[in-house]
Design a protein around this motif. Structure first.
Motif, short mmCIF file in Angstrom:
data_model
loop_
_atom_site.label_atom_id
_atom_site.label_comp_id
_atom_site.label_asym_id
_atom_site.label_seq_id
_atom_site.Cartn_x
_atom_site.Cartn_y
_atom_site.Cartn_z
N PRO A 157 -51.04 61.86 3.49
CA PRO A 157 -50.98 61.85 2.21
C PRO A 157 -52.64 61.37 1.75
CG PRO A 157 -48.61 62.64 2.51
CD PRO A 157 -49.10 61.51 3.63
N LYS A 158 -52.18 59.59 2.03
CA LYS A 158 -53.51 59.18 1.58
C LYS A 158 -54.95 58.52 2.79
CE LYS A 158 -50.92 56.25 -2.12
NZ LYS A 158 -50.39 55.13 -2.49
N ASN A 159 -54.13 58.88 3.77
CA ASN A 159 -55.21 58.94 5.36
C ASN A 159 -54.80 56.92 5.03
OD1 ASN A 159 -55.72 59.49 7.46
ND2 ASN A 159 -57.63 59.49 6.33
N GLU A 160 -54.04 56.30 5.42
CA GLU A 160 -54.11 54.85 4.95
C GLU A 160 -53.01 53.94 5.49
OE1 GLU A 160 -54.12 53.40 0.87
OE2 GLU A 160 -56.12 54.46 0.83
N ASN A 161 -53.24 52.70 6.37
CA ASN A 161 -51.97 52.45 6.96
C ASN A 161 -51.73 51.40 5.67
OD1 ASN A 161 -52.84 53.45 9.31
ND2 ASN A 161 -54.51 52.22 9.98
N LEU A 162 -50.05 51.62 5.38
CA LEU A 162 -50.15 50.65 4.40
C LEU A 162 -48.90 49.63 4.44
CD1 LEU A 162 -48.92 53.11 1.87
CD2 LEU A 162 -50.56 52.24 2.56
N LEU A 163 -49.40 48.44 4.48
CA LEU A 163 -48.73 46.59 4.90
C LEU A 163 -47.56 46.76 3.90
CD1 LEU A 163 -48.44 44.55 6.55
CD2 LEU A 163 -50.39 44.05 4.68
N ALA A 164 -46.36 45.82 3.79
CA ALA A 164 -45.19 45.84 3.16
C ALA A 164 -45.96 44.81 2.62
CB ALA A 164 -44.47 45.04 4.44
N LYS A 165 -46.04 45.01 1.11
CA LYS A 165 -46.25 44.11 -0.13
C LYS A 165 -45.97 42.56 0.20
CE LYS A 165 -46.07 47.93 -3.21
NZ LYS A 165 -45.45 48.78 -4.67
N THR A 166 -44.37 42.59 0.57
CA THR A 166 -44.27 40.98 0.53
C THR A 166 -44.35 40.95 1.94
OG1 THR A 166 -43.02 41.32 -1.66
CG2 THR A 166 -43.03 39.02 0.22
N ASP A 167 -44.48 39.68 2.68
CA ASP A 167 -44.74 39.37 4.61
C ASP A 167 -43.21 39.31 4.12
OD1 ASP A 167 -47.57 38.98 4.30
OD2 ASP A 167 -47.91 36.66 4.50
N VAL A 168 -43.01 39.40 5.57
CA VAL A 168 -42.07 39.08 6.81
C VAL A 168 -42.06 37.33 7.53
CG1 VAL A 168 -40.13 40.18 7.64
CG2 VAL A 168 -41.58 41.97 6.39
N ARG A 169 -41.19 36.96 7.50
CA ARG A 169 -41.10 35.81 8.30
C ARG A 169 -41.42 36.24 9.69
NH1 ARG A 169 -37.29 33.73 10.74
NH2 ARG A 169 -34.93 34.44 10.66
N VAL A 170 -41.62 35.09 10.33
CA VAL A 170 -42.17 35.51 11.67
C VAL A 170 -41.52 34.30 12.61
CG1 VAL A 170 -43.87 34.26 11.88
CG2 VAL A 170 -43.55 35.83 13.31
N GLU A 171 -41.08 34.08 14.00
CA GLU A 171 -41.04 32.86 14.48
C GLU A 171 -42.15 32.43 15.20
OE1 GLU A 171 -37.77 31.44 14.57
OE2 GLU A 171 -37.10 32.36 13.00
N ARG A 172 -42.06 30.60 14.99
CA ARG A 172 -43.58 30.64 15.61
C ARG A 172 -42.68 29.14 17.39
NH1 ARG A 172 -47.77 29.41 11.39
NH2 ARG A 172 -49.65 29.04 13.84
N ASP A 173 -41.85 29.04 17.72
CA ASP A 173 -41.23 28.99 18.32
C ASP A 173 -41.04 29.17 20.42
OD1 ASP A 173 -39.19 30.09 19.34
OD2 ASP A 173 -38.22 29.14 17.84
#
Length: 406
Positions: A157-173
């Motif tokens: 409906p908006k023709n947009e890609n919507l990112l989560a408003k708050t970052d989700v953590r990630v593993e970096r090891d």
């Protein structure tokens, strides 16, 4: 004891029923040569010199046997693309679960490690960053302050890609981790890393799909006599007598007239001025609580006339047809494996139990032995004075440089 056995039996039976009713739209282990036929590397997205080659490997440290392979980015500073069709087109009528494993065999200083779900007719030779998608999910890292697990949904409906408003953590090891996205039929979602929930919420709350349900009433303004100053100067305070008689500076009492000073030639000698320790600055009345303070004024909220429910908000996959990786990586070495697209979280977790959960401890032990042998050297980051590369990124890159390839 009998009751406990009955409960356990009922739980097993429920799990079995859930698995038997699950629908799997895509599953890939990369354990046989046939993966090259199932997947397409796009040739029209970038030039041959810009596209990196995909390797096929079990990795330098692992917990499974030599047949437990995945695909790996193999060249630094390259674009990577690869795409495969789902077993059948998928329109979400219930749950959607996307899961895959990621291992950053070399510390990822800047690059993506996410997966995409696409819909409709797809020119697989042209698959790339500009091609529309419906779901994008997985790690994205660049330096220390820009690292997250992407959760992005396309909203038609908006023709947009919507990112989560708050970052989700990630593993970096540098071990294998399983990333799971579960979009539920009740318009909620949950993200798991290694089968542990790291984010859960309502789609409506965490993504800008819909306008707010309520808005400030535009017809109401703050009253002119509203007092929102919490503290004021004491109107009853009186400036002490003699306050203004204290000078800002005074002559330095310790200064001595230089022996060579000649009043006739140099004029009358005066000691230098120094700050007066008794000077308190301009007088101001002390602060007190404002007796007329009414609090912070808040504009009343009303129902938003532009808000409309979307009964299909949960449907983040509408005619999905393909799954793919479209990436840019400064440092390569990322291994992807065990991909599944299904409507069942138990089905996805069962796949993780068959692979990652069985050998994660062995992989960790192997990595600990390998890491003891690494002898990191500091790489050259370019011209001196380049402030664009922060210290944490340099540390991450430094971790991965060795005098000898393992």
């Amino acid at each position: 004891m009998v009751t406990r056995r009955l409960v356990l039996s009922a739980g097993v039976a429920l799990a079995t029923a859930q698995l038997s009713a699950a629908k799997v739209f895509f599953r890939e282990h990369f354990n046989d040569e046939g993966w090259r036929e199932r997947w397409t590397v796009p040739t029209k997205w970038k030039s041959e010199s810009e596209l990196g080659e995909w390797g096929w490997t079990v990795g330098k440290w692992h917990g499974g046997d030599e047949s437990n392979k995945g695909i790996q980015t193999s060249q630094d500073s390259r674009f990577y693309g690869i795409i495969a069709p789902l077993d059948e087109p998928f329109t979400q009528d219930g749950d959607l679960v996307v899961q895959f494993s990621v291992k950053l065999e070399k510390a990822l200083d800047c690059g993506g490690a996410y997966i995409k779900l696409l819909g409709g007719e797809v020119d697989m030779d042209s698959f790339g960053g500009d091609m529309p998608y419906q779901v994008m999910f997985g790690p994205d890292i660049c330096g220390s302050g820009n690292a997250r697990t992407h959760v992005i949904f396309h909203y038609a409906p908006k023709n947009e890609n919507l990112l989560a408003k708050t970052d989700v953590r990630v593993e970096r090891d540098r071990l294998t981790h399983v990333y799971t996205l579960h979009v539920k039929a009740d318009a909620t979602y949950e993200v798991y890393i290694d089968q542990t929930s790291v984010r859960a919420g309502r789609l409506e709350d965490d993504f800008a799909f819909l306008p707010p349900r309520q808005i400030p009433d535009p017809n109401v303004t703050k009253p002119e006599d509203w007092v929102d100053e919490r503290r004021i100067r004491d109107p009853a305070a009186v400036k002490p007598d003699g306050w203004d008689d204290v000078p800002k500076t005074i002559p330095d009492a310790d200064a001595e007239k230089p022996a060579e000073w000649d009043d006739a030639e140099d004029g009358e000698w005066e000691p230098a001025q120094i700050p007066n320790p008794d000077y308190q600055g301009p007088w101001r009345a002390p602060m007190i609580d404002n007796p007329d303070y009414k609090g912070e004024w808040e504009q009343p909220m009303i129902d938003n006339p532009d808000f409309k429910e979307d009964p299909l908000l949960y449907r983040r996959c509408d005619g999905c047809t393909h799954v793919g990786f479209e990436l840019w990586q400064v440092t390569s070495g990322t291994i992807f494996d065990d991909i599944i697209v299904t409507d069942s979280l138990p089905e996805a977790f069962a796949l993780a139990e068959e692979g990652w959960a069985r050998w994660k401890d062995k992989e960790k032990a192997m990595w600990e032995e390998v890491s003891k042998k690494e002898k990191p050297e500091m790489p050259s980051f370019g011209d001196e004075g380049d402030d664009d590369l922060d210290e944490d990124m340099a540390a991450a890159m430094d971790e991965d440089w060795t005098k000898e390839e393992l």
